[in-house]
Write a protein that holds these residues in place. Structure first.
Motif, PDB file in Angstrom:
ATOM      1  N   MET A   1       0.915  -1.315  -0.100  1.00 51.66           N
ATOM      2  CA  MET A   1      -0.063  -0.135  -0.048  1.00 51.66           C
ATOM      3  C   MET A   1       0.791   1.190  -0.030  1.00 51.66           C
ATOM      4  SD  MET A   1      -2.902   0.918   2.926  1.00 51.66           S
ATOM      5  CE  MET A   1      -3.922  -0.073   2.302  1.00 51.66           C
ATOM      6  N   ALA A   2       0.697   2.108  -1.072  1.00 50.06           N
ATOM      7  CA  ALA A   2       1.529   3.317  -1.201  1.00 50.06           C
ATOM      8  C   ALA A   2       1.114   4.293  -0.182  1.00 50.06           C
ATOM      9  CB  ALA A   2       1.237   4.117  -2.306  1.00 50.06           C
ATOM     10  N   ARG A   3       2.208   5.108   0.567  1.00 41.11           N
ATOM     11  CA  ARG A   3       1.857   6.420   1.264  1.00 41.11           C
ATOM     12  C   ARG A   3       1.225   7.427   0.569  1.00 41.11           C
ATOM     13  NH1 ARG A   3       4.295   4.988   6.539  1.00 41.11           N
ATOM     14  NH2 ARG A   3       5.057   2.941   5.970  1.00 41.11           N
ATOM     15  N   VAL A   4       0.564   8.356   1.213  1.00 46.60           N
ATOM     16  CA  VAL A   4       0.061   9.615   0.466  1.00 46.60           C
ATOM     17  C   VAL A   4       0.483  10.830   1.548  1.00 46.60           C
ATOM     18  CG1 VAL A   4      -1.931   8.311  -0.145  1.00 46.60           C
ATOM     19  CG2 VAL A   4      -2.098   9.298   1.989  1.00 46.60           C
ATOM     20  N   ILE A   5       0.663  11.965   0.808  1.00 52.67           N
ATOM     21  CA  ILE A   5       0.928  13.219   1.444  1.00 52.67           C
ATOM     22  C   ILE A   5      -0.502  13.852   1.247  1.00 52.67           C
ATOM     23  CG2 ILE A   5       2.090  15.408   1.209  1.00 52.67           C
ATOM     24  CD1 ILE A   5       4.157  13.765  -0.455  1.00 52.67           C
ATOM     25  N   SER A   6      -0.732  14.721   2.582  1.00 52.44           N
ATOM     26  CA  SER A   6      -1.812  15.316   2.803  1.00 52.44           C
ATOM     27  C   SER A   6      -1.619  16.969   2.449  1.00 52.44           C
ATOM     28  CB  SER A   6      -2.351  15.119   4.242  1.00 52.44           C
ATOM     29  OG  SER A   6      -1.668  15.729   5.243  1.00 52.44           O
ATOM     30  N   SER A   7      -3.012  17.426   2.390  1.00 53.68           N
ATOM     31  CA  SER A   7      -2.526  19.027   2.315  1.00 53.68           C
ATOM     32  C   SER A   7      -1.771  19.787   3.344  1.00 53.68           C
ATOM     33  CB  SER A   7      -3.916  19.624   1.974  1.00 53.68           C
ATOM     34  OG  SER A   7      -4.729  19.187   3.509  1.00 53.68           O
ATOM     35  N   ASP A   8      -1.698  19.041   4.498  1.00 53.64           N
ATOM     36  CA  ASP A   8      -0.745  19.713   5.292  1.00 53.64           C
ATOM     37  C   ASP A   8       0.570  19.738   4.895  1.00 53.64           C
ATOM     38  OD1 ASP A   8      -3.022  19.434   7.297  1.00 53.64           O
ATOM     39  OD2 ASP A   8      -2.229  17.920   8.100  1.00 53.64           O
ATOM     40  N   CYS A   9       1.073  19.455   3.776  1.00 54.26           N
ATOM     41  CA  CYS A   9       2.432  19.409   3.251  1.00 54.26           C
ATOM     42  C   CYS A   9       3.059  20.848   3.295  1.00 54.26           C
ATOM     43  CB  CYS A   9       2.399  18.725   1.933  1.00 54.26           C
ATOM     44  SG  CYS A   9       4.101  18.964   0.972  1.00 54.26           S
ATOM     45  N   ILE A  10       3.975  21.200   3.615  1.00 54.83           N
ATOM     46  CA  ILE A  10       4.529  22.623   3.674  1.00 54.83           C
ATOM     47  C   ILE A  10       5.503  22.701   2.583  1.00 54.83           C
ATOM     48  CG2 ILE A  10       3.805  23.263   6.085  1.00 54.83           C
ATOM     49  CD1 ILE A  10       7.203  22.457   6.790  1.00 54.83           C
ATOM     50  N   LYS A  11       5.705  21.899   1.661  1.00 56.50           N
ATOM     51  CA  LYS A  11       6.662  21.871   0.452  1.00 56.50           C
ATOM     52  C   LYS A  11       8.180  22.102   0.845  1.00 56.50           C
ATOM     53  CE  LYS A  11       5.580  23.059  -3.501  1.00 56.50           C
ATOM     54  NZ  LYS A  11       4.791  23.702  -4.782  1.00 56.50           N
ATOM     55  N   CYS A  12       8.432  21.419   2.072  1.00 54.88           N
ATOM     56  CA  CYS A  12      10.103  21.763   2.554  1.00 54.88           C
ATOM     57  C   CYS A  12      10.832  20.752   1.559  1.00 54.88           C
ATOM     58  CB  CYS A  12       9.916  21.378   3.941  1.00 54.88           C
ATOM     59  SG  CYS A  12       9.814  19.659   4.298  1.00 54.88           S
ATOM     60  N   GLY A  13      10.290  19.740   1.147  1.00 56.02           N
ATOM     61  CA  GLY A  13      11.176  18.917   0.401  1.00 56.02           C
ATOM     62  C   GLY A  13      11.874  17.745   1.101  1.00 56.02           C
ATOM     63  N   ALA A  43      10.252   5.548   4.882  1.00 52.85           N
ATOM     64  CA  ALA A  43      11.354   6.622   5.310  1.00 52.85           C
ATOM     65  C   ALA A  43      10.927   7.965   5.107  1.00 52.85           C
ATOM     66  CB  ALA A  43      12.561   6.369   4.073  1.00 52.85           C
ATOM     67  N   CYS A  44       9.893   8.279   4.252  1.00 50.32           N
ATOM     68  CA  CYS A  44       9.483   9.628   3.704  1.00 50.32           C
ATOM     69  C   CYS A  44       8.980  10.261   5.042  1.00 50.32           C
ATOM     70  CB  CYS A  44       8.761   9.636   2.544  1.00 50.32           C
ATOM     71  SG  CYS A  44       7.410   8.536   2.594  1.00 50.32           S
ATOM     72  N   GLU A  45       7.840   9.096   5.633  1.00 46.34           N
ATOM     73  CA  GLU A  45       7.039   9.478   6.701  1.00 46.34           C
ATOM     74  C   GLU A  45       7.832   9.976   7.769  1.00 46.34           C
ATOM     75  OE1 GLU A  45       3.357   7.503   9.184  1.00 46.34           O
ATOM     76  OE2 GLU A  45       4.168   6.361   7.682  1.00 46.34           O
ATOM     77  N   ALA A  46       8.919   9.203   8.152  1.00 42.57           N
ATOM     78  CA  ALA A  46       9.691   9.430   9.171  1.00 42.57           C
ATOM     79  C   ALA A  46      10.316  10.775   9.243  1.00 42.57           C
ATOM     80  CB  ALA A  46      10.650   8.487   9.356  1.00 42.57           C
ATOM     81  N   GLN A  47      10.618  11.273   7.911  1.00 40.20           N
ATOM     82  CA  GLN A  47      11.453  12.595   7.682  1.00 40.20           C
ATOM     83  C   GLN A  47      10.595  13.830   7.695  1.00 40.20           C
ATOM     84  OE1 GLN A  47      14.562  12.627   7.351  1.00 40.20           O
ATOM     85  NE2 GLN A  47      14.652  14.831   6.986  1.00 40.20           N
ATOM     86  N   CYS A  48       9.201  13.728   7.519  1.00 42.13           N
ATOM     87  CA  CYS A  48       8.098  14.783   7.503  1.00 42.13           C
ATOM     88  C   CYS A  48       8.036  15.629   8.687  1.00 42.13           C
ATOM     89  CB  CYS A  48       6.979  14.445   6.927  1.00 42.13           C
ATOM     90  SG  CYS A  48       5.827  15.792   6.521  1.00 42.13           S
ATOM     91  N   PRO A  49       8.400  16.795   8.694  1.00 39.11           N
ATOM     92  CA  PRO A  49       8.392  17.578   9.964  1.00 39.11           C
ATOM     93  C   PRO A  49       7.043  18.061  10.379  1.00 39.11           C
ATOM     94  CG  PRO A  49       9.162  18.868   8.149  1.00 39.11           C
ATOM     95  CD  PRO A  49       8.871  17.547   7.532  1.00 39.11           C
ATOM     96  N   VAL A  50       5.893  17.961   9.475  1.00 38.41           N
ATOM     97  CA  VAL A  50       4.497  18.347  10.017  1.00 38.41           C
ATOM     98  C   VAL A  50       3.793  17.086  10.035  1.00 38.41           C
ATOM     99  CG1 VAL A  50       4.813  20.588   9.484  1.00 38.41           C
ATOM    100  CG2 VAL A  50       4.290  18.961   7.703  1.00 38.41           C
ATOM    101  N   GLY A  51       4.096  15.761   9.580  1.00 42.90           N
ATOM    102  CA  GLY A  51       3.339  14.820   9.841  1.00 42.90           C
ATOM    103  C   GLY A  51       2.306  14.692   8.650  1.00 42.90           C
TER     104      GLY A  51
END
Length: 56
Positions: A1-13, A43-51
């Motif tokens: 199952m793939a991960r998804v990025i919500s609209s909470d994304c702050i585009k930090c990269g 790996a990406c989920e653990a790196q995201c500063p805003v969850g």
């Protein structure tokens, strides 16, 4: 199952560089995960500063 990025994304990269298969790219309003390429490693989920990344 793939991960998804919500609209909470702050585009930090920070997630893009953590993806071992290059499934994350910058979209118009936020980063996006290509579900066909994602290997669900988390790996990406653990790196995201805003969850903003979670399991689908």
């Amino acid at each position: 199952m793939a991960r998804v990025i919500s609209s909470d994304c702050i585009k930090c990269g920070s997630c893009e560089g953590q993806c071992p298969v290059g499934a994350i790219s910058e979209g118009a309003d936020q980063y996006e995960i290509n579900a066909d390429e994602c290997i669900d490693c988390g790996a990406c989920e653990a790196q995201c500063p805003v969850g903003a990344i979670s399991e689908k």
